[in-house]
Design an enzyme around this catalytic site. Structure first.
Site, PDB file in Angstrom:
ATOM      1  N   PRO A  31      42.924 -88.939 -11.453  1.00  0.00           N
ATOM      2  CA  PRO A  31      43.140 -90.346 -11.808  1.00  0.00           C
ATOM      3  C   PRO A  31      43.141 -90.556 -13.325  1.00  0.00           C
ATOM      4  O   PRO A  31      42.245 -90.087 -14.026  1.00  0.00           O
ATOM      5  CB  PRO A  31      41.956 -91.047 -11.139  1.00  0.00           C
ATOM      6  CG  PRO A  31      41.666 -90.204  -9.949  1.00  0.00           C
ATOM      7  CD  PRO A  31      41.901 -88.787 -10.409  1.00  0.00           C
ATOM      8  N   CYS A  32      44.149 -91.281 -13.792  1.00  0.00           N
ATOM      9  CA  CYS A  32      44.341 -91.420 -15.237  1.00  0.00           C
ATOM     10  C   CYS A  32      43.881 -92.762 -15.782  1.00  0.00           C
ATOM     11  O   CYS A  32      43.898 -92.974 -16.994  1.00  0.00           O
ATOM     12  CB  CYS A  32      45.821 -91.214 -15.575  1.00  0.00           C
ATOM     13  SG  CYS A  32      46.916 -92.474 -14.840  1.00  0.00           S
TER      14      CYS A  32
END
Length: 242
Positions: free
Chosen positions: A89-90
């Site tokens: 997840p960014c």
């Protein structure tokens, strides 16, 4: 004959944070076999099942998945995977997020990727994330990540270690994709092979969105969320320097 050759050359891949399978498609097109996918979002898993009816899918958080589960689902043993791939997840590092980085539980999932690499011992790995990962807290997160990925691994009487070229930011538009999309790419292998990042394609002009989807029906307007987030991008670029 061609099918037989492909079977003999099976290059099994463990896919983490698989989403709807976009990254997997690229590796499959390059000749790899996605042996198992891990994705927490049920809707994404439905998409994966629809497009890949025979793909083993583990619908869990990566942090709850063991190496033994992956081996069983993929029908492989430790050290047999050609690759572990994924884009953790960014949001924690993105300009469009609050940039809490490692202070965010999602940001810490970077190190679940490291755990799976160390526990499954693939020949190589590919990790992608937003460019913002490189400068979060003056590079602290990236430096810690690279340090963890490069630590020696003792297994079966041998010592293994992943070597990595300097992470590089690649822009999708340079590879004939109609989108300016920068991603930080981290590649490592334990085979002692030297890796070279791809060079931009030679194009007379970048491909436009119209080139790609100009023949589709007129779309509806952007959502309220998309409009709200887009209004914050300019200030974030000014604040973080890119």
């Amino acid at each position: 004959m061609e099918i037989e050759l492909r079977k003999k050359r099976r290059l099994p891949v463990i896919s983490l944070f698989s989403g709807a399978g976009g990254l997997d498609i690229g590796f499959r097109n390059a000749g790899f076999d996605i042996a198992v996918a891990v994705e927490i979002d049920p809707s994404c898993c439905d998409t994966l099942r629809t497009n890949n009816p025979h793909l083993p899918i583990i619908n869990k958080s990566v942090s709850d998945v063991t190496a033994e589960e992956l081996f069983k689902a993929a029908n492989i043993k430790k050290g047999e995977a050609a690759l572990v791939i994924g884009g953790p997840p960014c949001q924690s590092f993105s300009l469009a997020g609050l940039r809490k980085g490692l202070d965010d539980d999602r940001g810490k999932l970077l190190f679940e990727f490291v755990r799976i690499v160390r526990e499954t011992l693939p020949k190589a790995f590919v990790l992608e994330n937003v460019r913002g990962l490189a400068n979060w807290d003056h590079g602290k997160a990236l430096a810690l990540l690279l340090d963890e990925l490069s630590k020696p691994i003792e297994w079966d009487g041998k010592t293994y270690q992943y070597t990595m070229p300097k992470p590089q930011v690649l822009n999708a538009v340079d590879f004939d994709v109609p989108q300016y999309r920068e991603r930080l790419i981290i590649v490592g292998n334990r085979m002692g092979k030297r890796f070279y990042y791809p060079t931009p394609a030679l194009m007379t002009r970048p491909k436009t969105v119209w080139d790609a989807i100009g023949d589709l029906p007129t779309p509806e307007g952007p959502s309220e969320t998309a409009l709200r987030v887009s209004e914050t991008i300019k200030d974030r670029r000014l604040k973080y320097g890119f």
